[in-house]
Design a protein around this motif. Structure first.
Motif, short mmCIF file in Angstrom:
data_model
loop_
_atom_site.label_atom_id
_atom_site.label_comp_id
_atom_site.label_asym_id
_atom_site.label_seq_id
_atom_site.Cartn_x
_atom_site.Cartn_y
_atom_site.Cartn_z
N ILE A 56 8.71 59.40 -64.33
CA ILE A 56 8.18 58.69 -63.17
C ILE A 56 8.42 59.54 -61.93
O ILE A 56 9.55 59.92 -61.64
CB ILE A 56 8.84 57.31 -63.03
N ASP A 57 7.33 59.82 -61.23
CA ASP A 57 7.43 60.61 -60.00
C ASP A 57 7.86 59.68 -58.86
O ASP A 57 7.18 58.69 -58.59
CB ASP A 57 6.07 61.23 -59.70
N PRO A 58 8.97 59.98 -58.21
CA PRO A 58 9.41 59.13 -57.08
C PRO A 58 8.37 59.12 -55.97
O PRO A 58 7.62 60.08 -55.77
CB PRO A 58 10.69 59.80 -56.60
N LEU A 59 8.31 58.02 -55.26
CA LEU A 59 7.38 57.88 -54.15
C LEU A 59 8.14 57.93 -52.83
O LEU A 59 9.26 57.46 -52.73
CB LEU A 59 6.62 56.56 -54.26
N LEU A 60 7.49 58.53 -51.84
CA LEU A 60 8.08 58.68 -50.51
C LEU A 60 7.32 57.84 -49.50
O LEU A 60 6.11 57.64 -49.61
CB LEU A 60 8.03 60.15 -50.08
N THR A 61 8.04 57.39 -48.48
CA THR A 61 7.41 56.64 -47.39
C THR A 61 6.80 57.63 -46.39
O THR A 61 7.16 58.82 -46.38
CB THR A 61 8.45 55.78 -46.66
N PRO A 62 5.91 57.16 -45.53
CA PRO A 62 5.38 58.05 -44.48
C PRO A 62 6.48 58.66 -43.61
O PRO A 62 6.39 59.82 -43.22
CB PRO A 62 4.46 57.12 -43.67
N ASN A 63 7.53 57.89 -43.31
CA ASN A 63 8.63 58.43 -42.50
C ASN A 63 9.34 59.57 -43.22
O ASN A 63 9.70 60.57 -42.59
CB ASN A 63 9.64 57.33 -42.16
N GLU A 64 9.56 59.42 -44.52
CA GLU A 64 10.23 60.48 -45.28
C GLU A 64 9.39 61.75 -45.31
O GLU A 64 9.90 62.86 -45.13
CB GLU A 64 10.53 60.00 -46.70
N VAL A 65 8.08 61.58 -45.50
CA VAL A 65 7.18 62.74 -45.51
C VAL A 65 7.16 63.39 -44.13
O VAL A 65 7.22 64.62 -44.02
CB VAL A 65 5.76 62.33 -45.95
N ALA A 66 7.11 62.58 -43.09
CA ALA A 66 7.09 63.10 -41.72
C ALA A 66 8.34 63.92 -41.43
O ALA A 66 8.27 64.99 -40.82
CB ALA A 66 6.97 61.95 -40.73
N GLN A 67 9.50 63.45 -41.88
CA GLN A 67 10.74 64.19 -41.67
C GLN A 67 10.70 65.53 -42.41
O GLN A 67 11.17 66.54 -41.89
CB GLN A 67 11.93 63.38 -42.15
N MET A 68 10.15 65.55 -43.60
CA MET A 68 10.09 66.79 -44.38
C MET A 68 9.21 67.84 -43.71
O MET A 68 9.52 69.02 -43.73
CB MET A 68 9.59 66.49 -45.80
N PHE A 69 8.09 67.39 -43.10
CA PHE A 69 7.17 68.31 -42.44
C PHE A 69 7.47 68.48 -40.95
O PHE A 69 6.80 69.26 -40.27
CB PHE A 69 5.72 67.82 -42.60
N ARG A 70 8.43 67.69 -40.46
CA ARG A 70 8.79 67.71 -39.04
C ARG A 70 7.60 67.38 -38.15
O ARG A 70 7.28 68.10 -37.20
CB ARG A 70 9.41 69.05 -38.65
N VAL A 71 6.92 66.27 -38.52
CA VAL A 71 5.80 65.76 -37.73
C VAL A 71 6.01 64.27 -37.50
O VAL A 71 6.91 63.67 -38.07
CB VAL A 71 4.45 66.01 -38.44
N ASP A 72 5.16 63.67 -36.71
CA ASP A 72 5.20 62.24 -36.46
C ASP A 72 4.62 61.49 -37.67
O ASP A 72 3.68 61.99 -38.30
CB ASP A 72 4.36 61.94 -35.21
N PRO A 73 5.14 60.33 -38.02
CA PRO A 73 4.59 59.56 -39.14
C PRO A 73 3.09 59.25 -39.00
O PRO A 73 2.38 59.17 -40.00
CB PRO A 73 5.40 58.27 -39.13
N LYS A 74 2.60 59.13 -37.78
CA LYS A 74 1.16 58.90 -37.59
C LYS A 74 0.35 60.11 -38.04
O LYS A 74 -0.80 59.96 -38.48
CB LYS A 74 0.86 58.55 -36.13
N THR A 75 0.92 61.30 -37.95
CA THR A 75 0.25 62.49 -38.44
C THR A 75 0.10 62.41 -39.95
O THR A 75 -0.96 62.76 -40.50
CB THR A 75 1.05 63.76 -38.05
N VAL A 76 1.12 61.94 -40.63
CA VAL A 76 1.06 61.77 -42.09
C VAL A 76 -0.05 60.79 -42.45
O VAL A 76 -0.83 61.01 -43.38
CB VAL A 76 2.42 61.32 -42.65
N THR A 77 -0.17 59.71 -41.69
CA THR A 77 -1.23 58.73 -41.92
C THR A 77 -2.61 59.35 -41.72
O THR A 77 -3.52 59.13 -42.51
CB THR A 77 -1.05 57.52 -40.98
N ARG A 78 -2.75 60.18 -40.69
CA ARG A 78 -4.03 60.87 -40.46
C ARG A 78 -4.36 61.81 -41.61
O ARG A 78 -5.51 61.90 -42.04
CB ARG A 78 -4.00 61.63 -39.13
N TRP A 79 -3.35 62.54 -42.12
CA TRP A 79 -3.58 63.42 -43.27
C TRP A 79 -4.08 62.62 -44.47
O TRP A 79 -4.98 63.04 -45.18
CB TRP A 79 -2.31 64.16 -43.65
N ALA A 80 -3.47 61.45 -44.68
CA ALA A 80 -3.87 60.59 -45.81
C ALA A 80 -5.30 60.09 -45.61
O ALA A 80 -6.11 60.10 -46.54
CB ALA A 80 -2.90 59.43 -45.96
N ASN A 81 -5.63 59.65 -44.40
CA ASN A 81 -6.98 59.17 -44.11
C ASN A 81 -8.03 60.26 -44.28
O ASN A 81 -9.15 59.98 -44.68
CB ASN A 81 -7.07 58.58 -42.69
#
Length: 67
Positions: free
Chosen positions: A6-31
């Protein structure tokens, strides 16, 4: 019974911290379809840790500009 990988899932905040961006940026990437998203039953976005770590490995690191 065979072990399930099972591949663990990450929240937008966790992804944002990894890339050092704002969580809204992660949402835009997903969209924009740049990263794959999974929706929880509550409608929240989650991201595959395996996919995010793969992307981190290929994204060039930021190098400070010479002064």
């Amino acid at each position: 019974m065979p072990a399930v990988d099972i591949d663990p899932l990450l929240t937008p905040n966790e992804v944002a911290q990894m890339f050092r961006v704002d969580p809204k940026t992660v949402t835009r990437w997903a969209n924009a379809g740049k990263i794959t998203t999974v929706r929880t039953l509550g409608g929240h976005r989650r991201f595959s840790e395996r996919e995010i770590r793969t992307l981190l490995a290929v994204v060039p690191t930021q190098v400070p500009l010479p002064a």
